[in-house]
Design an enzyme around this catalytic site. Structure first.
Site, PDB file in Angstrom:
ATOM      1  N   GLY A 125      36.875 112.162 -18.469  1.00 56.53           N
ATOM      2  CA  GLY A 125      36.328 112.143 -19.452  1.00 56.53           C
ATOM      3  C   GLY A 125      37.945 112.241 -20.074  1.00 56.53           C
ATOM      4  O   GLY A 125      38.732 112.262 -19.821  1.00 56.53           O
ATOM      5  N   SER A 126      37.938 113.298 -21.076  1.00 56.65           N
ATOM      6  CA  SER A 126      38.930 112.903 -21.718  1.00 56.65           C
ATOM      7  C   SER A 126      39.666 113.330 -21.445  1.00 56.65           C
ATOM      8  O   SER A 126      41.402 113.784 -21.159  1.00 56.65           O
ATOM      9  CB  SER A 126      38.703 113.290 -23.529  1.00 56.65           C
ATOM     10  OG  SER A 126      38.069 112.412 -24.231  1.00 56.65           O
ATOM     11  N   THR A 127      39.514 114.737 -20.528  1.00 55.90           N
ATOM     12  CA  THR A 127      41.058 115.258 -19.668  1.00 55.90           C
ATOM     13  C   THR A 127      41.588 113.854 -19.101  1.00 55.90           C
ATOM     14  O   THR A 127      42.488 114.556 -17.839  1.00 55.90           O
ATOM     15  CB  THR A 127      39.909 116.636 -18.407  1.00 55.90           C
ATOM     16  OG1 THR A 127      39.469 115.385 -17.591  1.00 55.90           O
ATOM     17  CG2 THR A 127      38.975 117.191 -19.515  1.00 55.90           C
TER      18      THR A 127
END
Lengths: 630, 380
Positions: A326-328
């Site tokens: 995801g956004s990590t």
């Protein structure tokens, strides 16, 4: 027909007969002498060896297994002595009757019987198999008094493996179990076969497996003279056993327990690494299990419970389960943009709330977009559009090549068994992964999804934590490790497991600084701000949400309740921001937004590590957490 | 003579007179060997074996004291008694270890077949002496019948070892009496060919479903185990395997007295009785074994000398047969322990533990001494 008339003739005839008899005797005795010569001179070596084989037996002396302690000396695995009741099936007069008769003297419940039966199937022939463990002194006395009734049954004093902390860190420590047929084959193939003569147990998982050689020690041997009945009558020589080495871990059990508690009864994983060494401070996978169940042979019921649970407690999520980041993924994408020169830190885009590619509209979470977005803002507010464009500019090979340097999509080399590779998607990967040509083709749209950490991307929490550690360590990637010292118990010598740099990524300090500034801002005003409100230290981080959809996460979707359809919650972090002592990745399965469940866990862990602050309850779920994207 | 009856020197003379010094020396050597071996193999039985030796020497002296003609005159009654007792065993005997060999006569249990070992040659020697000068084929047929009756009874018990020894004892008398080589050679050839073919076709013959005519199962097993002891290493082959290991591991000089590992760790079965030779070969090696062979050869040489010089046909036959019996004991025992003959229960003469056999054997020595003395008496 023959008649002796003259005495002289008769006597002479008799003397001839005597000579014949004497000659016969002489020939026979020469035959005997020849036989003795053959046996005692010609065949001497052979019979000498046979006689020695008859009389000399080598008895193995099983070494004590090494202990496992954490970095502060907290014991995770140790041995204790106890009595067991053991049966050698071949020597009993009927196994069933023996067990039935025994149960009149000692308590042998159905569980003991079931376990015995299972062990019997797995054990080597003519071995004694335990039917009852941990006999009390009184039980031992009771049995001894009636021993004559039970041929083939005996009480043995044995060392048992004990995991005093039970379920805590069980995925790290692992467990030992009785040597079964498969282990035997493996041992027989190796050079260590002699070392396992007499050993009943072997590491089955975790450190107990990966450090088996060190923990097991060296089997000693006693040369004894035995009589025809097989009883030892005299000791000829002996080589003492060498106790296995102790393991001292990089793990901090206090931190580990706080992390485990923080998860409450949620499923997930956490890996915390010391960035400058690669030493693992905590490695959590929840739910967990009690390794003590395995030591004496796990009962079918316990095994069923563990194995059939939909929560898969035996699964080490931290190193074996791969999730889309995801956004990590965005800080690493940002750094890739800067390093490759596709972006500068100051360069901005105008975010209309979507990105058009090949006739498809990729949406941002925020309707209408984030407006003017530079690198810093893209990380702080987690702007998708910025990364859609960047991914397109970098191209899938550009992304894959850059991310591979951080160890994503490859085993980190952690000293625990069973690490998964994860997936760093690329056209080459797709070619290998799929068989049919139409599936093997890479689509440009797939690159766009990869840019925000979705799509085929899948990494283990360990890989993410190690990537964060490398990021804050100026691009120096270490091989993560759980064991710090292997301690020779005889000499007390500590052999250090040296931090092992895997590679140095060529990064410009100002690029890294720009990304880290943004990550610190995440926890001040961005998606992590609520979780870290009031923290007396600066902390860098990034939230993430892994979409759960059937393409990859099928095992979590099929026929599951709605809860299992929620997204996975990610949080990566490091602290303190200017001189990081801890880098970590947290994943909560079906935890929703990253800020919602993963970030609060990270907060508790960092609070303890930096401040020694102990929470008194599991990390709260932040129901009000609002996530723009992730 | 009568006035000096109680003079000690006279008494000593009376005691010594029947004794042949050469035989006594040989017997002393054998007893000495037995003593050494027994102290290693089974020291707890040493005392009782010393008692056996004393009794046996007493019996020997008695036999030696009797004139040989008197001995021969005992032949018929002893033979008849032996046959009657054997019939008694067949009808009322006690069963022990699967064989009916013992007869309880109230005071003690006796084994009549043992008596037959001496009564048999005695009887035949007496018989041929009676027919001296007119020995023809009728006499040999008669002798054959006299031999067959007790041997048949002993085979029935069943006791293959003893029946072989008794048959051999009788055969030796017949042989020395002059049985034609024309009869002996063909039988020997048939025997050698027969044994040779058993060895050659042992595998087929030893199949469990093959029955051997005239032999009991356990006798068949003994022969089969001899042919291939490894077939049954823990059962029937164990004795032979362990005794050949004991002998072979002794090497040239042996492991030393009391240091035989096969002996002292109980790998060697029957180590104080039938397999005591293995103890000797293990602890004293090839040298010890050859020394024993030489002592036995000396015994045979003395026995044959006495036989050759004996004054009458009966004493000649008796002395020759007794000597051959000693040889048979020694050869069969050492042959079986070293694995070239089947395991039949034959003790190592004068050395194995056991009273009955020792008494029988010393009776044989006594007979030889008696024959030797009758020659001296004749000369005078």
């Amino acid at each position: 027909m023959i008649a002796f008339h003259a005495p002289e003739q008769e006597t002479s005839r008799f003397r001839h007969r005597v000579v014949a008899g004497g000659a016969f005797a002489l020939v026979c005795f020469m035959l005997l002498a020849a036989r003795f010569y053959y046996l005692q001179v010609r065949q001497f070596e052979y019979y000498h060896t046979r006689a020695e084989d008859n009389r000399i037996a080598l008895l193995p002396i099983v070494p004590n297994r090494g202990m496992i302690v954490d970095r502060n000396g907290v014991v995770l695995a140790r041995n204790y002595a106890a009595y067991t009741l053991e049966i050698t099936p071949a020597r009993t007069n009927g196994l069933e009757q023996t067990i039935d008769a025994l149960s009149e003297v000692l308590t042998i419940d159905a569980r003991d019987r079931r376990r015995f039966r299972k062990l019997l199937e797995e054990s080597r022939s003519f071995e004694s198999v335990p039917i009852r463990n941990r006999l009390s002194d009184e039980e031992v006395a009771r049995f001894i008094a009636q021993r004559y009734r039970f041929p083939g049954v005996d009480v043995q004093a044995r060392l048992f493996r004990d995991y005093p902390l039970g379920a805590s860190a069980s995925h790290v420590v692992g467990y030992i179990g009785r040597i079964n047929q498969r282990d035997l084959e493996r041992i027989d193939e190796g050079e260590d076969a002699a070392n396992y003569r007499g050993s009943d147990y072997i590491g089955k998982s975790g450190l107990e497996l990966s450090y088996e050689t060190e923990l097991h020690g060296k089997t000693g041997f006693e040369q004894v003279e035995v009589n025809a009945g097989g009883r030892a009558v005299r000791r000829l020589s002996s080589t003492p056993a060498v106790t296995g080495s102790d393991l001292e871990l990089t793990l901090d059990m206090e931190l580990q327990k706080i992390a485990e508690t923080a998860f409450g009864n949620r499923r997930g994983a956490l890996v915390a690494i010391e960035p400058t060494t690669g030493g693992v401070l905590a490695l959590v996978s929840t739910p967990t299990f009690d390794p003590n169940l395995f030591v004496d042979g796990i009962s079918t019921q316990d095994w069923k419970e563990l194995n059939d649970s939909p929560d898969h407690p035996l699964l080490n999520r931290a190193i074996y389960s791969a999730y889309p980041p995801g956004s990590t993924f965005k800080p690493f994408m940002g750094l890739a943009g800067l390093t490759t020169g596709k972006r500068t830190a100051a360069q901005t885009i105008a975010d209309p709330g979507y990105f058009n590619f090949a006739g498809h509209r990729f949406m941002d979470d925020k309707v209408g977009g984030h407006g003017v977005v530079d690198l810093h803002k893209s990380i702080v507010v987690s702007c998708n559009t910025y990364y859609y464009q960047l991914a397109n500019d970098l191209g899938i090979d550009g992304i894959a090549n850059f991310m591979a340097q951080f160890g994503l999509g490859a085993r980190t080399g952690l000293d625990l068994p069973g690490e998964a590779e994860g997936v760093l998607p690329s056209p080459a990967w797709k070619k290998k992964r799929f068989r049919r040509p139409e599936q093997q083709r890479w689509f440009g749209g797939e690159t766009i999804s990869v840019g925000i950490g979705q799509g085929y991307n899948a990494y283990t929490p360990l890989q993410m934590a190690n990537a964060v550690a490398a990021l804050v360590n100026d691009g120096k990637v270490f091989r993560p490790h759980v064991v710090r010292y292997v301690v020779d118990t005889r000499t007390g010598n500590k052999r250090m497991i040296e931090p092992e740099p895997v590679r140095q990524i060529a990064l410009k300090p100002e690029h890294v600084a720009a990304v880290r500034r943004a990550m610190v801002e995440v926890n001040k005003s961005g998606t992590g701000a609520r979780a870290f409100a009031g923290a007396p230290y600066e902390v860098g981080g990034k939230t993430g949400t892994a979409q759960v959809y059937s393409l990859k996460g099928s095992r979590y979707v099929e026929g599951q309740v709605r809860e299992r359809l929620r997204d996975h919650s990610w949080f990566i972090a490091y602290a303190p921001a200017d001189n990081p002592k801890i880098a970590l990745a947290v994943l909560v399965e079906n935890g929703g937004f990253g800020s919602q469940s993963a970030a609060p866990i990270a907060r508790q862990v960092i609070d303890y590590h930096l401040l020694g602050k102990r929470p008194n309850q599991p990390a709260p779920e932040d129901a009000d957490a609002v996530e723009s994207s992730d | 003579m009568s006035e000096n009856r109680f003079h000690p020197l006279r008494l000593l003379q009376a005691l010594v007179r029947p004794i042949d010094p050469a035989l006594l020396l040989i017997l002393a050597l054998l007893f000495g060997y037995a003593f050494i071996l027994m102290s290693s193999a089974s020291p707890e039985r040493l005392d009782s074996q010393l008692t056996h030796m004393a009794v046996a020497v007493g019996v020997m002296w008695c036999a030696a004291s009797l004139p040989s003609q008197r001995l021969l005159s005992l032949a018929l009654p002893l033979y008849v008694l032996g046959v009657v007792l054997l019939v008694g065993v067949a009808l009322f005997g006690e069963v022990s270890k699967g064989a009916q060999r013992w007869l309880d006569i109230g005071v003690t249990r006796i084994q009549p077949s043992e008596l037959m070992k001496i009564a048999m040659p005695l009887m035949l020697a007496w018989f041929f002496q009676q027919r001296e000068g007119r020995i023809g084929w009728r006499e040999f047929v008669m002798a054959g019948i006299l031999l067959a009756i007790p041997v048949g009874l002993i085979v029935k018990q069943p006791d293959l070892g003893t029946s072989l020894l008794v048959a051999a004892a009788g055969f030796y008398v017949i042989f020395f009496a002059g049985l034609s080589w024309k009869l002996i050679v063909p039988v020997a050839v048939v025997g050698i060919v027969g044994i040779g073919s058993i060895v050659a076709f042992g595998d087929a013959l030893c199949q469990p479903d093959v029955e051997w005519v005239g032999m009991r199962d356990y006798q068949k097993h003994r022969v089969c185990t001899l042919l291939d002891p490894t077939q049954d290493p823990l059962g029937k082959g164990f004795h032979i395997i362990q005794s050949t290991i004991a002998i072979g591991s002794g090497g040239i000089a042996g492991k030393g007295w009391m240091d035989g590992t096969q002996t002292h760790l109980s790998f060697l079965p029957e180590r104080h009785t039938d397999f005591i030779f293995a103890v000797l070969a293990e602890e004293f090696g090839l040298i010890g074994a050859l020394v024993l062979l030489l002592i036995y050869l000396a015994l045979f040489a003395r026995g044959f000398t006495i036989a050759a010089r004996a004054p009458t046909l009966g004493t000649r036959l008796l002395a020759g047969a007794v000597t051959m019996i000693f040889f048979t004991y020694a050869f069969v025992n050492m042959g079986m322990v070293s694995g070239i003959l089947p395991v039949v229960g034959v003790p190592l003469p004068f050395i194995s533990y056991g009273g009955t056999a020792l008494v029988t054997l010393c009776l044989g020595i006594g007979i030889l001494m008696s024959v030797q003395r009758s020659r001296l008496a004749n000369k005078n």
